[in-house]
Design a protein around this motif. Structure first.
Motif, mmCIF file in Angstrom:
data_model
loop_
_atom_site.group_PDB
_atom_site.id
_atom_site.type_symbol
_atom_site.label_atom_id
_atom_site.label_comp_id
_atom_site.label_asym_id
_atom_site.label_seq_id
_atom_site.Cartn_x
_atom_site.Cartn_y
_atom_site.Cartn_z
ATOM 1 N N PRO A 12 -28.831 -14.454 -14.798
ATOM 2 C CA PRO A 12 -27.700 -13.258 -15.163
ATOM 3 C C PRO A 12 -27.053 -13.353 -16.311
ATOM 4 N N THR A 13 -27.170 -12.355 -17.028
ATOM 5 C CA THR A 13 -26.542 -12.426 -18.521
ATOM 6 C C THR A 13 -24.993 -12.437 -18.188
ATOM 7 N N LEU A 14 -24.242 -13.416 -18.984
ATOM 8 C CA LEU A 14 -22.978 -13.633 -18.980
ATOM 9 C C LEU A 14 -22.328 -12.686 -19.848
ATOM 10 N N ASN A 15 -21.200 -12.316 -19.396
ATOM 11 C CA ASN A 15 -20.424 -11.393 -20.405
ATOM 12 C C ASN A 15 -19.122 -11.975 -20.674
ATOM 13 N N VAL A 16 -18.569 -12.283 -21.896
ATOM 14 C CA VAL A 16 -17.200 -12.686 -22.091
ATOM 15 C C VAL A 16 -16.451 -11.736 -23.032
ATOM 16 N N CYS A 17 -15.282 -11.628 -22.777
ATOM 17 C CA CYS A 17 -14.308 -10.846 -23.777
ATOM 18 C C CYS A 17 -13.668 -11.780 -24.646
ATOM 19 N N VAL A 18 -13.548 -11.782 -25.768
ATOM 20 C CA VAL A 18 -12.692 -12.629 -26.649
ATOM 21 C C VAL A 18 -11.568 -11.802 -27.340
ATOM 22 N N ASP A 19 -10.606 -12.166 -27.372
ATOM 23 C CA ASP A 19 -9.431 -11.495 -27.843
ATOM 24 C C ASP A 19 -8.904 -12.085 -29.153
ATOM 25 N N ASP A 20 -8.212 -11.191 -29.919
ATOM 26 C CA ASP A 20 -7.771 -11.471 -31.352
ATOM 27 C C ASP A 20 -6.237 -10.973 -31.201
ATOM 28 N N ALA A 21 -5.383 -11.847 -30.634
ATOM 29 C CA ALA A 21 -3.957 -11.188 -30.607
ATOM 30 C C ALA A 21 -3.481 -10.641 -31.614
#
Lengths: 370, 275
Positions: free
Chosen positions: B176-185
């Motif tokens: 299963p494809t992994l989805n990760v959200c990355v922030d730049d505060a």
């Protein structure tokens, strides 16, 4: 990392043997209705007559595979201790089954039997079964699993190891069959024989030189051999055939075939060049031994022998240096195809010496220890 | 080339000239009158340029005024690959600022600035070419793949190390494809990263064999080293080595490997939706 201990689950249930050998009756060929005097056919003869079906349940073996034990020595279990000892002149028998309730990608079943050599001696192991044309194998390992007699493989009901000299110590004989597991347990019988089996000495001169011309490397391939745990066998895609040599190997004699393993690409199997030659077992010859010699050690040459009906009757598949050796159970008077192939090991750079000349000495034996 | 006459900068130059600009230079800045160099912008920012010109451009009737044409383009695009912006300083010492060159939403990436002195449409010795002058969304990067990478970047070039079979064999199955959200505060934006993977069977025999092969490759060893690995397997595990070589079992577990991230463009707001 998540790990599943699959192998122990799969294999724990695949080695349940029984002691039913003695009551199995005639083998599937219907030829060998009775029992041999020695319990196991000695090289294919039964009561003095040729026995087309090698398997003979015979009398109870010296040791029978214990039911319920995981006797797979490699992926989950351990070889069962038979308590049997071998010294020159001894013969010991084992019985077991290729179980129907397990198996893996590698094999239908895997059974190991520990024994002890009490006096240094040559030992040869013979596996006999009936009712299946799957590839069966037999090998001898040291107690630490190091191979001492590489796999003898066959589809024809009998497979033997090349005789090896074993120092005093503990060993196990390993029996396996290609997957899938059979529908019902398939009985087999193992004979361990100790003594002097003689040797196949390098022959002088050449009785046959390969006819295949350079650049026509597919002319005498005859068989395709693709390796998984066991070889998957088939006819080659090309229209070719084993070379007719006219050679017959008599008991106590030898014949020499010389050829060249060419540089080429595989033809949908695990080998580069493949060369096949017809050879006939002389009167009384029940075992052919092949001594395949070549000059360099990087090329990995294998030997296989096929019957007239294209069944595999024996192998010499040791990985490594020259010479390659093989012992082949044969029926006197029958013609076989000796097949020599260079394993495709281009990925590790082990093909640098191709094309490579080789010399195969084929010796005739009446079988058994002297 | 579309030319946009900018006059506000010239008037401002006579009144209050920020001190960061020097002769013949160009850089990116916020459009806030500060003319302070900025090398990273958010996707919702407006990008201006500031700097100083040394030459004049023709205006009309033979009159020339201090000014230039400025081009801002994705790195590698070339000086005249995008429409330019023309400006005149209308006096002063040639300083300019708050020259608007990009409006939101911006496309993430690195950008070059080309200052065409003399406004002659020719790249020559008078001009300035600032390669990779600034980045849009530059702080946002997808992290390395979680777990084991498909390609670990080892000398042999082999992939899916520890899996039974060469590289990532056909017996591996898509994970299963992994989805990760990355922030730049700092920039109040985020990036969605996805990782495609494969799950493969493994066994101690396969892991040991792969390690052995990789050591041979790292050492630049000959075929004897590699064959030694094969023999070690055969003398420890026997026939299954042949099955493992083709990606088959038996396995003692599974390993999942992931490829490099596929990142979407930076988007306004944090992963949580707020800033």
């Amino acid at each position: 990392m998540r790990r599943w201990l699959l192998s122990s689950v799969l294999l724990a249930s695949c080695t349940g043997g029984t002691m039913s050998d003695a009551g199995l009756g005639p083998d599937a060929t219907g030829v060998d209705a009775g029992t041999d005097g020695g319990g196991v056919d000695g090289g294919g003869t039964d009561g003095g007559a040729t026995d087309a079906g090698p398997y003979d349940a015979g009398p109870p073996a010296d040791f029978a595979e214990p039911p319920g034990d995981d006797t797979d020595p490699f992926t989950g279990g351990a070889p069962t201790d038979t308590g049997l000892e071998l010294a020159p002149g001894d013969t010991r028998t084992l019985s077991g089954t290729i179980a129907s309730d397990g198996g893996s990608d590698a094999w239908a079943d895997s059974d190991g039997y520990r024994f002890r050599v009490t006096t240094e001696t040559q030992v040869q192991a013979t596996l006999e079964w009936t009712g299946s044309s799957a590839v069966h194998s037999i090998a001898i390992h040291r107690a630490d699993r190091h191979l001492v007699a590489w796999w003898g493989m066959s589809t024809e009901g009998r497979s033997i190891t090349h005789p090896v000299t074993l120092p005093v110590g503990d060993y196990f004989v390993h029996v396996a069959a290609a997957p899938p597991a059979p529908a019902s347990p398939r009985p087999y019988r193992v004979t361990l024989s100790a003594g002097d089996f003689g040797a196949c000495a390098s022959g002088a001169g050449g009785d046959h030189a390969e006819l295949e011309a350079p650049g026509s490397v597919r002319d005498n391939d005859a068989f395709s051999v693709d390796w998984y745990a066991f070889p998957r066998l088939g006819a080659t895609s090309a229209v070719d055939a084993a070379e007719a040599t006219g050679l017959t190997v008599e008991a106590g004699g030898s014949r020499v075939i010389e050829g060249t393993s060419d540089r080429t690409a595989p033809d949908a199997d695990s080998y580069l060049d493949r060369d096949a030659y017809e050879i006939t077992a002389g009167a009384g010859v029940t075992e052919l031994r092949v001594l395949l010699e070549h000059a360099v050690s990087d090329v990995n040459l294998d030997v296989m022998v096929f019957s007239a009906s294209d069944g595999l009757v024996g192998t010499g598949v040791e990985v490594g240096d020259s010479p390659e050796v093989a012992s082949i159970p044969v029926v006197p008077g029958q013609t076989y195809r000796l097949w020599i192939g260079a394993r495709d090991e281009r990925a590790i750079g082990a093909d640098g010496a191709l094309p490579l000349t080789y010399r195969a000495t084929v010796c005739g034996f009446v079988g058994g220890a002297r | 080339m579309s030319r946009l006459l900018v006059v506000a900068a010239g008037i401002a130059a006579l009144l209050a000239m920020p001190g960061v600009a020097h002769a013949n230079q160009v850089y990116a800045a916020h459009c806030d009158g500060s003319a302070f160099p900025v090398d990273t912008f958010g996707v919702m920012d407006t990008v201006c340029v500031a700097g100083d010109v040394d030459f004049t451009c023709p205006v009309r009737l033979g009159v020339r005024l201090p000014g230039a044409d400025v081009y801002v383009m994705p790195t590698g695009g070339g000086p005249f690959s995008v429409p330019g912006v023309h400006f005149e300083t209308l006096g002063g010492a040639g300083s300019f600022w708050d020259i608007e060159v990009l409006r939101p939403p911006l496309v993430p990436g690195t950008y070059d600035i080309f200052l065409d002195e003399n406004c002659d449409g020719v790249q020559d010795g008078d001009d300035l070419y600032e390669i990779m002058s600034f980045t849009v969304g530059g702080m946002l990067e997808c992290t390395a793949p979680p777990g084991s990478p498909i390609n670990p970047g080892i000398p042999s070039g082999a992939e899916c190390r520890g899996a039974c079979g060469g590289d990532c064999p056909s017996t591996c199955t898509p994970a299963p494809t992994l989805n990760v959200c990355v922030d730049d505060a700092d920039l109040c934006e985020h990036m969605d990263c996805s990782y495609a993977g494969v799950t493969c069977g493994t066994h101690m025999g396969c892991r040991t064999h792969d390690d052995c092969y990789d050591a041979c490759a790292a050492a630049g060893a000959s075929w004897t080293c590699w064959r030694g690995c094969d023999l070690d397997c055969l003398n420890t595990y026997g026939l299954p080595c042949g099955s493992w070589a083709r990606g088959g079992g038996p396995y003692d577990g599974t390993l999942t490997f992931y490829g490099p991230p596929m990142g979407t463009a930076s988007s306004p707001g944090l992963c949580s939706g707020s800033c």
